[in-house]
Design a protein around this motif. Structure first.
Motif: not given
Length: 66
Positions: A53-58, A42-44, A60-64, A35-37
């Motif tokens: 964590n999700c970095v960038g996009g809708y 991006t998943v980092e 951003d900053g949320e835990r995966i 969903t993050c991608e």
């Protein structure tokens, strides 16, 4: 008698902490990796915390979650 009161008090405190921990963890916003991608993120992996964590996009900053 004092030992029993202390033991009961300690048991109640530990039970309260045990009940509070899942509530605190459930409050953290999470999102699946795909969903993050899909939303331009991006998943980092953060090696300091050991969490993805999700970095960038809708999201951003949320835990995966997975």
């Amino acid at each position: 008698m004092r030992t029993r009161i202390l033991a009961v008090t300690a048991a109640l405190v530990l039970a309260a902490f045990g009940a509070a921990v899942p509530v605190a963890q459930g409050a953290v916003p999470t999102v699946p990796g795909p969903t993050c991608e899909a939303h331009h993120g991006t998943v980092e992996y953060d090696s300091a915390t050991g969490i993805y964590n999700c970095v960038g996009g809708y999201y951003d900053g949320e835990r995966i979650t997975s």
